[in-house]
Scaffold this motif. Structure first.
Motif, PDB file in Angstrom:
ATOM      1  N   ARG A 108       0.803  -1.227   0.000  1.00  0.00           N
ATOM      2  CA  ARG A 108       0.000   0.000   0.000  1.00  0.00           C
ATOM      3  C   ARG A 108       0.838   1.281   0.000  1.00  0.00           C
ATOM      4  N   ALA A 134      -2.557   5.895   2.396  1.00  0.00           N
ATOM      5  CA  ALA A 134      -2.674   4.712   3.271  1.00  0.00           C
ATOM      6  C   ALA A 134      -3.542   5.055   4.487  1.00  0.00           C
ATOM      7  N   CYS A 181      -6.455   5.088   7.168  1.00  0.00           N
ATOM      8  CA  CYS A 181      -7.307   4.118   7.849  1.00  0.00           C
ATOM      9  C   CYS A 181      -7.506   4.646   9.268  1.00  0.00           C
ATOM     10  N   ASP A 183      -6.279  -2.584  16.339  1.00  0.00           N
ATOM     11  CA  ASP A 183      -5.752  -2.833  14.994  1.00  0.00           C
ATOM     12  C   ASP A 183      -6.152  -1.695  14.061  1.00  0.00           C
ATOM     13  N   LEU A 184      -5.590  -1.741  12.848  1.00  0.00           N
ATOM     14  CA  LEU A 184      -5.961  -0.772  11.824  1.00  0.00           C
ATOM     15  C   LEU A 184      -7.185  -1.293  11.093  1.00  0.00           C
ATOM     16  N   VAL A 185      -8.101  -0.387  10.822  1.00  0.00           N
ATOM     17  CA  VAL A 185      -9.313  -0.744  10.076  1.00  0.00           C
ATOM     18  C   VAL A 185      -9.406   0.191   8.887  1.00  0.00           C
ATOM     19  N   SER A 186      -9.562  -0.406   7.712  1.00  0.00           N
ATOM     20  CA  SER A 186      -9.692   0.423   6.519  1.00  0.00           C
ATOM     21  C   SER A 186     -11.116   0.306   5.987  1.00  0.00           C
ATOM     22  N   THR A 187     -11.410  -0.747   5.229  1.00  0.00           N
ATOM     23  CA  THR A 187     -12.786  -0.919   4.733  1.00  0.00           C
ATOM     24  C   THR A 187     -13.689  -1.542   5.799  1.00  0.00           C
ATOM     25  N   GLY A 188     -13.092  -2.214   6.763  1.00  0.00           N
ATOM     26  CA  GLY A 188     -13.874  -2.930   7.779  1.00  0.00           C
ATOM     27  C   GLY A 188     -14.201  -4.354   7.351  1.00  0.00           C
ATOM     28  N   THR A 226     -12.251  -6.992   6.890  1.00  0.00           N
ATOM     29  CA  THR A 226     -11.578  -8.055   7.639  1.00  0.00           C
ATOM     30  C   THR A 226     -12.296  -8.315   8.961  1.00  0.00           C
TER      31      THR A 226
HETATM   32  P1  AMP Z   1      -9.777  -3.751   6.021  1.00  0.00           P
HETATM   33  O1  AMP Z   1     -10.315  -5.154   5.855  1.00  0.00           O
HETATM   34  O2  AMP Z   1      -9.798  -2.985   4.713  1.00  0.00           O
HETATM   35  O3  AMP Z   1     -10.473  -3.007   7.133  1.00  0.00           O
HETATM   36  O4  AMP Z   1      -8.245  -3.869   6.394  1.00  0.00           O
HETATM   37  C1  AMP Z   1      -7.885  -4.411   7.629  1.00  0.00           C
HETATM   38  C2  AMP Z   1      -6.572  -5.150   7.560  1.00  0.00           C
HETATM   39  O5  AMP Z   1      -5.615  -4.443   6.793  1.00  0.00           O
HETATM   40  C3  AMP Z   1      -5.996  -5.290   8.953  1.00  0.00           C
HETATM   41  O6  AMP Z   1      -5.301  -6.518   9.035  1.00  0.00           O
HETATM   42  C4  AMP Z   1      -5.068  -4.106   9.073  1.00  0.00           C
HETATM   43  O7  AMP Z   1      -3.995  -4.380   9.950  1.00  0.00           O
HETATM   44  C5  AMP Z   1      -4.617  -3.888   7.634  1.00  0.00           C
HETATM   45  N1  AMP Z   1      -4.549  -2.461   7.287  1.00  0.00           N
HETATM   46  C6  AMP Z   1      -5.599  -1.669   6.996  1.00  0.00           C
HETATM   47  N2  AMP Z   1      -5.190  -0.441   6.685  1.00  0.00           N
HETATM   48  C7  AMP Z   1      -3.854  -0.446   6.765  1.00  0.00           C
HETATM   49  C8  AMP Z   1      -2.830   0.537   6.552  1.00  0.00           C
HETATM   50  N3  AMP Z   1      -3.109   1.791   6.194  1.00  0.00           N
HETATM   51  N4  AMP Z   1      -1.546   0.165   6.737  1.00  0.00           N
HETATM   52  C9  AMP Z   1      -1.253  -1.094   7.096  1.00  0.00           C
HETATM   53  N5  AMP Z   1      -2.156  -2.062   7.316  1.00  0.00           N
HETATM   54  C10 AMP Z   1      -3.441  -1.752   7.154  1.00  0.00           C
END
Ligand code: AMP
Length: 230
Positions: A22, A103, A105, A171-176, A178
């Protein structure tokens, strides 16, 4: 080590530390706007030092959590690191002039769906939290006056509540997606996260002629990108 490194490279050389994935993908257009284009793709090349189209500028591919270390010791002059990584590292010895707004989140607390987080917190029950971000998590819970047992993990944190290792994760959440796929939900937001440009302070002085125009070009590219999005 830093002296040896300097003695074998001309002062005009600029090295930029990036991590694969990313950060690399999203930094690329910003670097391109500053006239810097790596000549190889780290996803297909096994090279760890990638030349760029601009003579004297190279990109080094390092693990995300190693970017601050490379820049701090001057093994790289600049780097791009997530705020999450910088908070854990402490950011000592690094100049952080620019939020690249990439990047993006958020850092959050998540539990299994149905876990009574607010009730558990109100009861003052001891909570186990698994995370890679122990320093950030410690500070967050301390600010709230909560006593938690932190468990350091290096891999997928989402698994911890599912296996009974922890009640919650940070943890980091981007789209949610995971969290959703693992039947977890966000119960607290900690902070927004994005990637920052980090610069070695000594390099900023010694290589000012190379670094300052790059900083200006990157700052302008960030503003252009923000305008495109709004
Ligand atoms: P998501 O399913 O899009 O919410 O992404 C969640 C997963 O991606 C988790 O395992 C996070 O640790 C990882 N993640 C999400 N955003 C980032 C970011 N900006 N940098 C690194 N890891 C990320």
């Amino acid at each position: 080590m830093a002296f040896l490194h300097r003695s074998i490279r001309p002062v005009s050389t600029l090295t930029i530390a990036l991590s694969k994935g990313r950060i690399f993908d999203e930094t690329l257009p910003l670097l391109a706007a500053a006239g810097i284009v790596p000549t190889e793709d780290p996803e297909t090349s096994r090279k760890l030092i990638l030349p760029t189209g601009r003579p004297g500028v190279a990109v080094v591919i390092v693990r995300a959590s190693d970017v601050p270390t490379y820049v701090r010791y001057g093994a790289a002059d600049l780097g791009v690191a997530g705020k999450d990584v910088l908070l854990e590292h402490g950011g000592d010895g690094l100049y952080q002039p620019l939020d690249l707004e990439i990047a993006r989140c958020r850092m959050a607390v998540a539990t299994k769906r149905g876990f009574d987080w607010s009730g558990t917190v109100q009861r003052g029950a001891r909570i186990r939290v698994a995370t890679k971000y122990v320093n950030t998590a410690r500070e967050h819970f301390a600010t709230k006056g909560m006593h938690v047992d932190l468990i350091k993990l290096y891999g997928s944190m989402e698994l911890a509540p599912l296996c009974g290792l922890a009640d919650a994760i940070v943890d980091l959440v981007s789209t949610g997606n995971t969290l959703k796929a693992n039947d977890l939900v966000v119960v607290e937001d900690i902070m927004p996260i994005s990637a920052r440009l980090v610069v070695n302070p000594a390099a900023l002085k010694l290589k000012r002629d190379g670094i300052q125009p790059l900083l200006r070009a990157l700052a302008a590219a960030v503003v252009d990108r923000r305008k495109e999005r709004s």
